[in-house]
Design a protein around this motif. Structure first.
Motif, PDB file in Angstrom:
ATOM      1  N   ASP A 144      43.760  46.139  50.580  1.00 24.89           N
ATOM      2  CA  ASP A 144      42.187  45.759  50.861  1.00 24.89           C
ATOM      3  C   ASP A 144      41.337  45.123  49.758  1.00 24.89           C
ATOM      4  O   ASP A 144      40.723  44.265  49.913  1.00 24.89           O
ATOM      5  CB  ASP A 144      41.414  46.839  51.621  1.00 24.89           C
ATOM      6  N   LEU A 145      41.319  45.833  48.490  1.00 23.44           N
ATOM      7  CA  LEU A 145      40.696  45.300  47.618  1.00 23.44           C
ATOM      8  C   LEU A 145      41.084  44.058  46.898  1.00 23.44           C
ATOM      9  O   LEU A 145      40.284  43.197  46.696  1.00 23.44           O
ATOM     10  CB  LEU A 145      40.734  46.491  46.556  1.00 23.44           C
ATOM     11  N   ASP A 146      42.427  43.948  47.220  1.00 25.98           N
ATOM     12  CA  ASP A 146      43.027  42.700  46.610  1.00 25.98           C
ATOM     13  C   ASP A 146      42.870  41.657  47.629  1.00 25.98           C
ATOM     14  O   ASP A 146      42.415  40.378  46.884  1.00 25.98           O
ATOM     15  CB  ASP A 146      44.654  43.006  46.457  1.00 25.98           C
ATOM     16  N   LEU A 151      39.422  36.708  48.583  1.00 30.35           N
ATOM     17  CA  LEU A 151      38.481  35.732  49.410  1.00 30.35           C
ATOM     18  C   LEU A 151      37.496  35.305  48.515  1.00 30.35           C
ATOM     19  O   LEU A 151      36.917  34.361  48.447  1.00 30.35           O
ATOM     20  CB  LEU A 151      38.003  36.697  50.420  1.00 30.35           C
ATOM     21  N   VAL A 152      37.030  36.387  47.725  1.00 35.63           N
ATOM     22  CA  VAL A 152      35.941  36.134  46.564  1.00 35.63           C
ATOM     23  C   VAL A 152      36.160  34.905  45.758  1.00 35.63           C
ATOM     24  O   VAL A 152      35.462  34.232  45.502  1.00 35.63           O
ATOM     25  CB  VAL A 152      35.353  37.339  45.790  1.00 35.63           C
ATOM     26  N   PRO A 209      45.915  34.379  43.760  1.00 32.31           N
ATOM     27  CA  PRO A 209      45.678  35.376  43.007  1.00 32.31           C
ATOM     28  C   PRO A 209      44.141  35.430  42.627  1.00 32.31           C
ATOM     29  O   PRO A 209      43.465  34.409  42.601  1.00 32.31           O
ATOM     30  CB  PRO A 209      46.253  35.226  41.521  1.00 32.31           C
ATOM     31  N   ALA A 210      43.781  36.837  42.728  1.00 35.05           N
ATOM     32  CA  ALA A 210      42.354  37.078  42.538  1.00 35.05           C
ATOM     33  C   ALA A 210      41.992  37.042  41.141  1.00 35.05           C
ATOM     34  O   ALA A 210      42.752  37.442  40.176  1.00 35.05           O
ATOM     35  CB  ALA A 210      41.614  38.324  43.019  1.00 35.05           C
ATOM     36  N   THR A 211      40.982  36.724  40.781  1.00 38.39           N
ATOM     37  CA  THR A 211      40.324  36.587  39.218  1.00 38.39           C
ATOM     38  C   THR A 211      39.748  38.159  38.936  1.00 38.39           C
ATOM     39  O   THR A 211      39.450  38.887  39.888  1.00 38.39           O
ATOM     40  CB  THR A 211      39.135  35.733  38.715  1.00 38.39           C
ATOM     41  N   GLU A 212      39.937  38.369  37.757  1.00 42.58           N
ATOM     42  CA  GLU A 212      39.322  39.831  37.345  1.00 42.58           C
ATOM     43  C   GLU A 212      37.930  39.900  37.721  1.00 42.58           C
ATOM     44  O   GLU A 212      37.295  40.908  38.157  1.00 42.58           O
ATOM     45  CB  GLU A 212      39.582  40.061  35.612  1.00 42.58           C
ATOM     46  N   THR A 213      37.109  38.805  37.438  1.00 46.47           N
ATOM     47  CA  THR A 213      35.718  38.882  37.780  1.00 46.47           C
ATOM     48  C   THR A 213      35.478  39.183  39.291  1.00 46.47           C
ATOM     49  O   THR A 213      34.586  39.963  39.738  1.00 46.47           O
ATOM     50  CB  THR A 213      35.053  37.629  37.479  1.00 46.47           C
ATOM     51  N   ALA A 218      34.001  42.601  44.242  1.00 45.19           N
ATOM     52  CA  ALA A 218      34.758  43.348  45.264  1.00 45.19           C
ATOM     53  C   ALA A 218      34.366  44.309  45.216  1.00 45.19           C
ATOM     54  O   ALA A 218      33.980  45.302  46.182  1.00 45.19           O
ATOM     55  CB  ALA A 218      35.986  42.848  45.547  1.00 45.19           C
ATOM     56  N   LYS A 219      34.641  45.281  44.134  1.00 46.23           N
ATOM     57  CA  LYS A 219      34.380  46.665  43.879  1.00 46.23           C
ATOM     58  C   LYS A 219      33.001  46.951  44.041  1.00 46.23           C
ATOM     59  O   LYS A 219      32.749  48.085  44.550  1.00 46.23           O
ATOM     60  CB  LYS A 219      35.260  47.164  42.682  1.00 46.23           C
TER      61      LYS A 219
END
Length: 260
Positions: A144-146, A151-152, A209-213, A218-219
């Motif tokens: 879910d977090l990924d 999406l972000v 892929p999601a960026t670290e930012t 998201a968290k």
């Protein structure tokens, strides 16, 4: 041979000396414009007199750029941390955390040491005392977090950090709302009357892929940060959709508009 009475006195003196010597000035605080010893003392839960004594200050004048030794816990930043999450771990105000470190942007890096305001410690312990009580505002899995972070990334990668947190918070707000599905994946993949709720699902950008930012953003949203102020929709300010523009605007960050 030391007599018993004298031995007890000696031991008591040594114990007192050791106790006094354990007061650790773990943090360094750089004085900012408008600061006073009283304000700095209040921030770090100590007195102006103590700051004067510990820093060898003559009088009560301090100046911007001056570095003061302050009694506080320090925290070493780890991968995945954000200022908001650290403030939640320690139960301190995010503004106070920023003030204690003169940190007004959101960039932190693993290994960086941060002062924790209002948390005096004799040992400089960096273990959050209430970490075990920290809970997300909705349930989520690593997948879910990924998904949320992807999406972000797709929607707001080039927007300010708070705009990215706000995008994630819109999804969280929908999960919490009875008008939408009750989990992250279903909210993001929802199609209403033939319309995808989130364009990246339609055009495939959700698979990038999601960026670290974005992961940090998201968290933060999952743990309660909501720069969108309760929004259930967002869009770019160049959008021409009259229905979206007719809704109450809760926030505008960068080029993003957030509405209920």
């Amino acid at each position: 041979m030391i007599k018993s009475k004298h031995l007890k006195t000696l031991l008591a003196t040594l114990t007192l000396s050791l106790t006094l010597s354990t007061t650790v000035l773990a943090g360094n605080y750089t004085v900012a414009s408008g600061d006073s010893l009283y304000k700095v003392g209040k921030l770090f839960n100590t007195s102006a007199d103590t700051l004067i004594k510990n820093n060898g200050i003559n009088g009560s004048t301090i100046y911007p750029g001056q570095v003061l030794k302050v009694p506080c816990d320090t925290y070493t930043v780890k991968t995945g941390d954000s200022l908001y999450l650290i403030s939640k771990k320690y139960g301190v105000n995010l503004y106070d955390l920023r003030k204690a470190n003169n940190k007004w942007d959101n960039t932190i890096y693993p290994g960086q040491s941060l002062n924790i305001p209002g948390k005096n410690s004799n040992a400089g312990n960096s273990t959050p005392s209430n970490q075990s009580t920290q809970k997300p505002v909705i349930n989520y899995s690593e997948s879910d977090l990924d998904l949320l972070a992807r999406l972000v990334t797709a929607e707001a990668q080039n927007q300010p950090y708070n705009a990215q947190v706000a995008v994630a918070s819109v999804v969280v707000n929908r999960v919490k709302s009875s008008a939408f599905p009750n989990n992250i994946s279903s909210v993001i993949h929802q199609v209403i009357n033939g319309y995808y709720q989130f364009t990246p699902v339609l055009n495939g950008w959700i698979n990038k892929p999601a960026t670290e930012t974005a992961k940090k953003a998201a968290k933060e949203a999952l743990y309660g940060a909501d720069p969108s102020r309760g929004a259930l929709f967002y869009f770019d300010d160049s959008a021409t959709n009259k229905w979206l523009w007719s809704k109450p605007i809760t926030a505008r960050i960068g080029n993003m508009v957030y509405v209920k």
